[in-house]
Design an enzyme around this catalytic site. Structure first.
Site, PDB file in Angstrom:
ATOM      1  N   CYS A 153     -64.954  45.717  35.178  1.00 27.82           N
ATOM      2  CA  CYS A 153     -66.019  45.338  34.233  1.00 27.82           C
ATOM      3  C   CYS A 153     -65.861  43.874  33.807  1.00 27.82           C
ATOM      4  O   CYS A 153     -64.793  43.461  33.346  1.00 27.82           O
ATOM      5  CB  CYS A 153     -65.964  46.261  33.025  1.00 27.82           C
ATOM      6  SG  CYS A 153     -67.001  45.717  31.659  1.00 27.82           S
ATOM      7  N   ASN A 156     -79.799  46.349  25.067  1.00 29.01           N
ATOM      8  CA  ASN A 156     -80.480  46.932  26.220  1.00 29.01           C
ATOM      9  C   ASN A 156     -79.661  48.109  26.727  1.00 29.01           C
ATOM     10  O   ASN A 156     -78.437  48.023  26.809  1.00 29.01           O
ATOM     11  CB  ASN A 156     -80.624  45.878  27.318  1.00 29.01           C
ATOM     12  CG  ASN A 156     -81.467  44.693  26.873  1.00 29.01           C
ATOM     13  OD1 ASN A 156     -82.448  44.859  26.147  1.00 29.01           O
ATOM     14  ND2 ASN A 156     -81.087  43.503  27.283  1.00 29.01           N
ATOM     15  N   GLY A 178     -83.411  47.427  30.541  1.00 26.04           N
ATOM     16  CA  GLY A 178     -83.110  46.029  30.821  1.00 26.04           C
ATOM     17  C   GLY A 178     -81.634  45.683  30.794  1.00 26.04           C
ATOM     18  O   GLY A 178     -81.271  44.509  30.716  1.00 26.04           O
ATOM     19  N   HIS A 210     -73.098  46.034  24.600  1.00 25.96           N
ATOM     20  CA  HIS A 210     -73.130  44.717  23.950  1.00 25.96           C
ATOM     21  C   HIS A 210     -74.389  44.576  23.127  1.00 25.96           C
ATOM     22  O   HIS A 210     -75.452  45.046  23.511  1.00 25.96           O
ATOM     23  CB  HIS A 210     -73.031  43.582  24.975  1.00 25.96           C
ATOM     24  CG  HIS A 210     -74.037  43.641  26.082  1.00 25.96           C
ATOM     25  ND1 HIS A 210     -73.910  44.482  27.164  1.00 25.96           N
ATOM     26  CD2 HIS A 210     -75.196  42.973  26.264  1.00 25.96           C
ATOM     27  CE1 HIS A 210     -74.936  44.323  27.977  1.00 25.96           C
ATOM     28  NE2 HIS A 210     -75.739  43.421  27.453  1.00 25.96           N
ATOM     29  N   HIS A 267     -76.844  41.769  21.533  1.00 21.03           N
ATOM     30  CA  HIS A 267     -77.269  40.366  21.511  1.00 21.03           C
ATOM     31  C   HIS A 267     -77.605  39.994  20.067  1.00 21.03           C
ATOM     32  O   HIS A 267     -78.360  40.710  19.406  1.00 21.03           O
ATOM     33  CB  HIS A 267     -78.537  40.173  22.345  1.00 21.03           C
ATOM     34  CG  HIS A 267     -78.389  40.445  23.798  1.00 21.03           C
ATOM     35  ND1 HIS A 267     -78.262  39.442  24.744  1.00 21.03           N
ATOM     36  CD2 HIS A 267     -78.384  41.613  24.506  1.00 21.03           C
ATOM     37  CE1 HIS A 267     -78.179  39.981  25.949  1.00 21.03           C
ATOM     38  NE2 HIS A 267     -78.248  41.295  25.840  1.00 21.03           N
TER      39      HIS A 267
HETATM   40  P1  5GP Z   1     -78.055  42.636  29.416  1.00 20.96           P
HETATM   41  O1  5GP Z   1     -79.245  42.330  30.254  1.00 20.96           O
HETATM   42  O2  5GP Z   1     -77.072  43.531  30.117  1.00 20.96           O
HETATM   43  O3  5GP Z   1     -78.420  43.107  28.044  1.00 20.96           O
HETATM   44  O4  5GP Z   1     -77.387  41.226  29.132  1.00 20.96           O
HETATM   45  C1  5GP Z   1     -76.218  40.770  29.732  1.00 20.96           C
HETATM   46  C2  5GP Z   1     -75.989  39.395  29.148  1.00 20.96           C
HETATM   47  O5  5GP Z   1     -74.698  38.990  29.505  1.00 20.96           O
HETATM   48  C3  5GP Z   1     -76.967  38.332  29.668  1.00 20.96           C
HETATM   49  O6  5GP Z   1     -77.658  37.745  28.569  1.00 20.96           O
HETATM   50  C4  5GP Z   1     -76.070  37.343  30.408  1.00 20.96           C
HETATM   51  O7  5GP Z   1     -76.475  36.014  30.234  1.00 20.96           O
HETATM   52  C5  5GP Z   1     -74.707  37.612  29.800  1.00 20.96           C
HETATM   53  N1  5GP Z   1     -73.608  37.379  30.721  1.00 20.96           N
HETATM   54  C6  5GP Z   1     -73.478  37.898  31.971  1.00 20.96           C
HETATM   55  N2  5GP Z   1     -72.326  37.480  32.542  1.00 20.96           N
HETATM   56  C7  5GP Z   1     -71.711  36.688  31.616  1.00 20.96           C
HETATM   57  C8  5GP Z   1     -70.475  35.969  31.612  1.00 20.96           C
HETATM   58  O8  5GP Z   1     -69.712  35.962  32.571  1.00 20.96           O
HETATM   59  N3  5GP Z   1     -70.168  35.287  30.495  1.00 20.96           N
HETATM   60  C9  5GP Z   1     -70.994  35.251  29.392  1.00 20.96           C
HETATM   61  N4  5GP Z   1     -70.602  34.535  28.353  1.00 20.96           N
HETATM   62  N5  5GP Z   1     -72.166  35.926  29.362  1.00 20.96           N
HETATM   63  C10 5GP Z   1     -72.523  36.633  30.463  1.00 20.96           C
HETATM   64 ZN    ZN Z   2     -65.964  46.926  30.023  1.00 20.54          ZN
END
Ligand code: 5GP
Ligand code: ZN
Length: 121
Positions: A9, A95, A101, A108, A110
């Site tokens: 992960c 999400n 999404g 996590h 946002h």
């Molecule tokens: P999701 O679409 O799963 O809600 O959002 C995943 C978020 O994780 C995205 O906004 C993306 O920019 C962020 N993200 C993905 N990989 C990395 C990473 O390696 N480092 C950081 N700081 N953010 C990440």
């Molecule tokens: Zn994890």
């Protein structure tokens, strides 16, 4: 305290420092870091240290942890520079699953804020 981690992960690797991130906050249970692709002037992610894949796996056993995370959100948002409520404020978003999404399958939240316009959101 954090228990299960998933070695594959990306967010577990960020918690462990195996992938670098710009840290916002850390304690025994949670970790916050700036999103690599920010939508807003302030955009960070708040995650539990234990590998919970999404909100779909949340149970009563997580209630205290999620409560502590929720209380941290406004504190960290102000710390990171969002303007005060009500003229300022922030957006809290999670999400869940493909149709929700979700791209990274480690729970996590946002937290986005700062002066508009934003790139997205
Ligand atoms: P999701 O679409 O799963 O809600 O959002 C995943 C978020 O994780 C995205 O906004 C993306 O920019 C962020 N993200 C993905 N990989 C990395 C990473 O390696 N480092 C950081 N700081 N953010 C990440
Ligand atoms: Zn994890």
């Amino acid at each position: 305290m954090a228990d299960a981690q998933d070695p594959n992960c990306i967010f577990c690797k960020i918690i462990q420092g195996k992938i670098p991130s710009r840290k916002v906050y850390e304690d025994d249970d949670m970790f916050a870091f700036h999103d690599i692709n920010p939508w807003a002037p302030v955009h960070f992610l708040l995650i539990p240290k234990s590998h919970i894949p999404s909100m779909a796996q949340v149970t009563e056993a997580h209630a205290a942890l999620l409560g502590r995370m929720l209380v941290k959100v406004p504190q960290l948002a102000l710390q990171e520079g969002v303007n005060p409520y009500p003229e300022g404020g922030f957006r809290l978003l999670t999400n869940t699953g493909a149709e929700g999404g979700q791209e990274v399958h480690h729970l996590h939240w946002h937290v986005m804020g700062g002066p508009r316009p934003w790139l997205r959101g």
